[in-house]
Design an enzyme around this catalytic site. Structure first.
Site, PDB file in Angstrom:
ATOM      1  N   LYS A 195      28.550  45.699  36.564  1.00  0.00           N
ATOM      2  CA  LYS A 195      28.876  47.374  36.432  1.00  0.00           C
ATOM      3  C   LYS A 195      28.858  48.271  36.192  1.00  0.00           C
ATOM      4  CE  LYS A 195      33.021  43.756  34.771  1.00  0.00           C
ATOM      5  NZ  LYS A 195      34.218  43.413  34.525  1.00  0.00           N
ATOM      6  N   GLU A 205      39.318  36.267  41.010  1.00  0.00           N
ATOM      7  CA  GLU A 205      38.816  36.692  40.077  1.00  0.00           C
ATOM      8  C   GLU A 205      40.714  37.402  39.097  1.00  0.00           C
ATOM      9  OE1 GLU A 205      35.152  38.575  38.994  1.00  0.00           O
ATOM     10  OE2 GLU A 205      36.416  40.209  39.735  1.00  0.00           O
ATOM     11  N   ASN A 220      27.188  40.601  38.170  1.00  0.00           N
ATOM     12  CA  ASN A 220      27.832  42.737  38.425  1.00  0.00           C
ATOM     13  C   ASN A 220      28.129  42.956  37.224  1.00  0.00           C
ATOM     14  OD1 ASN A 220      30.121  44.798  38.099  1.00  0.00           O
ATOM     15  ND2 ASN A 220      31.550  43.635  38.712  1.00  0.00           N
ATOM     16  N   GLU A 280      38.761  46.506  39.294  1.00  0.00           N
ATOM     17  CA  GLU A 280      38.548  48.009  38.709  1.00  0.00           C
ATOM     18  C   GLU A 280      38.552  48.995  39.002  1.00  0.00           C
ATOM     19  OE1 GLU A 280      35.169  46.685  36.279  1.00  0.00           O
ATOM     20  OE2 GLU A 280      36.316  45.033  35.121  1.00  0.00           O
ATOM     21  N   HIS A 291      37.440  44.892  43.710  1.00  0.00           N
ATOM     22  CA  HIS A 291      37.245  44.199  42.151  1.00  0.00           C
ATOM     23  C   HIS A 291      38.543  45.359  41.866  1.00  0.00           C
ATOM     24  CE1 HIS A 291      36.273  43.925  38.001  1.00  0.00           C
ATOM     25  NE2 HIS A 291      35.573  43.035  38.602  1.00  0.00           N
ATOM     26  N   GLY A 312      36.901  39.882  31.195  1.00  0.00           N
ATOM     27  CA  GLY A 312      36.687  39.927  30.308  1.00  0.00           C
ATOM     28  C   GLY A 312      37.324  40.274  29.189  1.00  0.00           C
ATOM     29  N   SER A 325      35.519  36.051  32.792  1.00  0.00           N
ATOM     30  CA  SER A 325      34.765  35.519  31.776  1.00  0.00           C
ATOM     31  C   SER A 325      34.332  34.185  32.127  1.00  0.00           C
ATOM     32  CB  SER A 325      36.019  34.994  31.034  1.00  0.00           C
ATOM     33  OG  SER A 325      36.298  36.076  30.219  1.00  0.00           O
TER      34      SER A 325
HETATM   35  C1  PEP Z   1      33.926  41.253  36.740  1.00  0.00           C
HETATM   36  O1  PEP Z   1      34.229  41.735  36.265  1.00  0.00           O
HETATM   37  O2  PEP Z   1      33.140  40.711  38.027  1.00  0.00           O
HETATM   38  C2  PEP Z   1      33.928  39.710  35.667  1.00  0.00           C
HETATM   39  C3  PEP Z   1      33.504  38.402  36.563  1.00  0.00           C
HETATM   40  O3  PEP Z   1      33.653  40.337  34.524  1.00  0.00           O
HETATM   41  P1  PEP Z   1      33.113  39.105  33.393  1.00  0.00           P
HETATM   42  O4  PEP Z   1      33.091  38.152  33.708  1.00  0.00           O
HETATM   43  O5  PEP Z   1      32.682  40.065  31.774  1.00  0.00           O
HETATM   44  O6  PEP Z   1      34.936  39.057  32.775  1.00  0.00           O
END
Ligand code: PEP
Length: 243
Positions: free
Chosen positions: A10, A158, A8, A93, A91, A164, A203
């Site tokens: 983003k 998630e 992803n 976000e 997601h 993040g 992460s």
């Molecule tokens: C995500 O936003 O889907 C995600 C998993 O981000 P990160 O790996 O940066 O935590």
């Protein structure tokens, strides 16, 4: 089934990055499936760079309608037209910053399925919900309301507090949540739930990928920050168990 490692990107990346990134990820050994989800403007150039390769292409959102007066939005059929086969939906976000509710996610999932895209539906609890012991119930509720009848696609667990932040849930919490998601899927979808992949996201890095990808019911990873560096995405993919 091989695990799926989904990138992803983003709102990162630019045209000039694509060629080198595609060249690098095509050196993967191939025992995990790879999916790249760049921002909308990079979909079509990525489709060209990945044409004829086993690496799949996805988007990060779509509108629920097939077309219409929706300034700034993109439909699932447009994504498919650009070469996408997958789309990330719900997601955290999008839920947090764009006010998407479960019903909105369900409508987008239906639109994606109608356009023959594979939806990757994200669910996950906040830190307060986990601390209150409500994580599993919260995720079950999200699933119940975010998946339309006849759902077919991929789930991504998630935890919001892991995205993040460099923090991840304990292996036992991941196992418990993935098992709970599987049982909720069986309740909702019956036998059709058996083959659905459940990804872990939050992460995931080269240093922790092996410990996450070997857990029962983890069908792969949704990777944000680390996916921007091809070498890191490859290192994560190499941690997927061989089937
Ligand atoms: C995500 O936003 O889907 C995600 C998993 O981000 P990160 O790996 O940066 O935590």
């Amino acid at each position: 089934m091989p695990q799926l490692i989904a990138a992803n990107w983003k709102m990162f990346g630019k045209l000039a990055d694509i060629r080198a990134y595609a060249t690098d990820i095509l050196t993967a050994s191939g025992h995990a499936e790879l999916l790249i989800c760049p921002p909308f403007p990079l979909l079509e150039p990525f489709a060209q760079a990945l044409a004829g390769t086993p690496v799949a292409l996805g988007a990060q959102d779509c509108h629920a309608a097939a077309s219409g007066a929706h300034t700034g939005d993109v439909s699932a059929t447009m994504l498919a037209d650009c070469g996408a086969t997958h789309v990330i939906l719900g997601h955290s976000e999008r839920r947090q910053h764009h006010g998407e509710r479960d019903a909105d996610v369900a409508a987008k999932v239906s639109a994606a399925m109608a356009a023959k895209l594979i939806p990757i539906v994200c669910v996950g609890e906040s830190e307060a919900e986990r601390d209150a012991g409500q994580a599993i119930q919260m995720v079950r509720d999200q699933l119940l309301h975010s998946l339309p009848a006849g759902f077919s696609g991929i789930l991504a667990y998630e935890p919001i507090w892991a995205i993040g932040t460099g923090r991840t849930p304990s292996p036992s919490d991941v196992v418990a949540m993935h098992a709970a998601i599987r049982s909720a899927l069986v309740e909702q979808l019956g036998g059709a739930a058996a083959g659905l992949r459940i990804l872990y996201g939050g992460s995931v890095k080269p240093g922790n990928a092996a410990s996450l990808l070997r857990l029962p019911e983890v069908g792969g990873a949704l990777v944000g920050g680390a996916s921007l560096v091809a070498a890191d995405l490859l290192a994560i993919a190499e941690c997927a168990p061989r089937v």
